[in-house]
Motif scaffolding. Sequence first.
Motif, PDB file in Angstrom:
ATOM      1  N   UNK A 277      76.894  86.230  29.705  1.00 23.17           N
ATOM      2  CA  UNK A 277      76.554  85.088  28.851  1.00 23.17           C
ATOM      3  C   UNK A 277      77.101  83.777  29.426  1.00 23.17           C
ATOM      4  N   UNK A 278      78.271  83.834  30.062  1.00 22.58           N
ATOM      5  CA  UNK A 278      78.872  82.594  30.594  1.00 22.58           C
ATOM      6  C   UNK A 278      78.097  82.028  31.781  1.00 22.58           C
ATOM      7  N   UNK A 279      77.233  82.862  32.406  1.00 22.17           N
ATOM      8  CA  UNK A 279      76.434  82.385  33.536  1.00 22.17           C
ATOM      9  C   UNK A 279      75.089  81.814  33.079  1.00 22.17           C
TER      10      UNK A 279
ATOM     11  N   UNK B 171      65.750  86.748  28.804  1.00 23.07           N
ATOM     12  CA  UNK B 171      65.049  87.539  27.804  1.00 23.07           C
ATOM     13  C   UNK B 171      64.653  86.643  26.625  1.00 23.07           C
ATOM     14  N   UNK B 172      63.464  86.836  26.071  1.00 21.60           N
ATOM     15  CA  UNK B 172      63.120  86.054  24.880  1.00 21.60           C
ATOM     16  C   UNK B 172      63.880  86.514  23.638  1.00 21.60           C
ATOM     17  N   UNK B 173      64.482  87.701  23.709  1.00 20.48           N
ATOM     18  CA  UNK B 173      65.228  88.235  22.574  1.00 20.48           C
ATOM     19  C   UNK B 173      66.692  87.797  22.680  1.00 20.48           C
ATOM     20  N   UNK B 174      67.014  86.663  22.058  1.00 20.98           N
ATOM     21  CA  UNK B 174      68.346  86.084  22.238  1.00 20.98           C
ATOM     22  C   UNK B 174      69.456  86.885  21.561  1.00 20.98           C
TER      23      UNK B 174
ATOM     24  N   UNK C 172      64.858  94.973  29.847  1.00 15.82           N
ATOM     25  CA  UNK C 172      65.788  94.500  28.812  1.00 15.82           C
ATOM     26  C   UNK C 172      66.046  93.004  28.997  1.00 15.82           C
ATOM     27  N   UNK C 173      66.482  92.634  30.187  1.00 19.16           N
ATOM     28  CA  UNK C 173      66.622  91.219  30.559  1.00 19.16           C
ATOM     29  C   UNK C 173      66.640  91.129  32.081  1.00 19.16           C
ATOM     30  N   UNK C 174      65.632  90.454  32.679  1.00 18.56           N
ATOM     31  CA  UNK C 174      65.564  90.386  34.147  1.00 18.56           C
ATOM     32  C   UNK C 174      66.779  89.707  34.767  1.00 18.56           C
ATOM     33  N   UNK C 175      67.370  88.785  34.014  1.00 17.02           N
ATOM     34  CA  UNK C 175      68.522  88.073  34.588  1.00 17.02           C
ATOM     35  C   UNK C 175      69.706  88.999  34.847  1.00 17.02           C
ATOM     36  N   UNK C 176      69.848  90.039  34.035  1.00 18.28           N
ATOM     37  CA  UNK C 176      70.957  90.982  34.243  1.00 18.28           C
ATOM     38  C   UNK C 176      70.836  91.621  35.623  1.00 18.28           C
TER      39      UNK C 176
END
Length: 198
Positions: free
Chosen positions: A191-193, A179-182, A21-25
């Motif tokens: 989101x704040x990070x 993620x490329x899906x903004x 979904x998003x690796x950053x999560x």
Amino acid sequence: MPDVTFHELVINVGDIKQWAYCPRVVFYHRFYGGAGVPTAKMEMGHAAQLKIRELITRRSLRPFGLETANRKFEVWMRDEILGIQGRADLIVSNSSQLAVIDFKLTGGGVGRNLRLQVGAYTLLAERDLGIPADRAFIFRIPDNEILPVDVNAALRAEVIQAAADIRAMIMEERLPPPTPNRLRCVDCEFANLCGDIW
Ligand code: SF4
């Protein structure tokens, strides 16, 4: 740096799902700790869980390709060789085949994240029970639909690769790309990070 070697680091199936979904999560959960928003399943009451169990218990297993089989709910599995651990919603099995079934509490299709999740549980279940599987299933609760997922060689390789990528990210403490899906960022708890994406 974690107090384990690369090969000792056991990755949660939930992180493999989230990675797609998003690796950053996955990074933020790991290194910034408990800011997580409870998932729908976590919020689901005990009564609702029992209702789903009852529904599945009464239901024929024919749509899952198994006429007669054992049903096991909330099966915890951990495999040091795969380096993966997690709790599957339901595993149905007989002496010659098994199928992992995941309960989806919302509508919509089966994205890559869900395919990776049931793929990972299937790898674990095969090793745990010593029985092969070629498909897993998403049981979409709102409309009672059963959606099959082919657990083929490509999906198996994707699961192993995702676990290895997460392991490397943890060992190196490296922030992955967004993620490329903004659209996914709009309601993201982190989101704040992610100041670089706005
Ligand atoms: S804000 Fe976007 S890129 Fe950052 S963690 Fe959330 S979903 Fe990922």
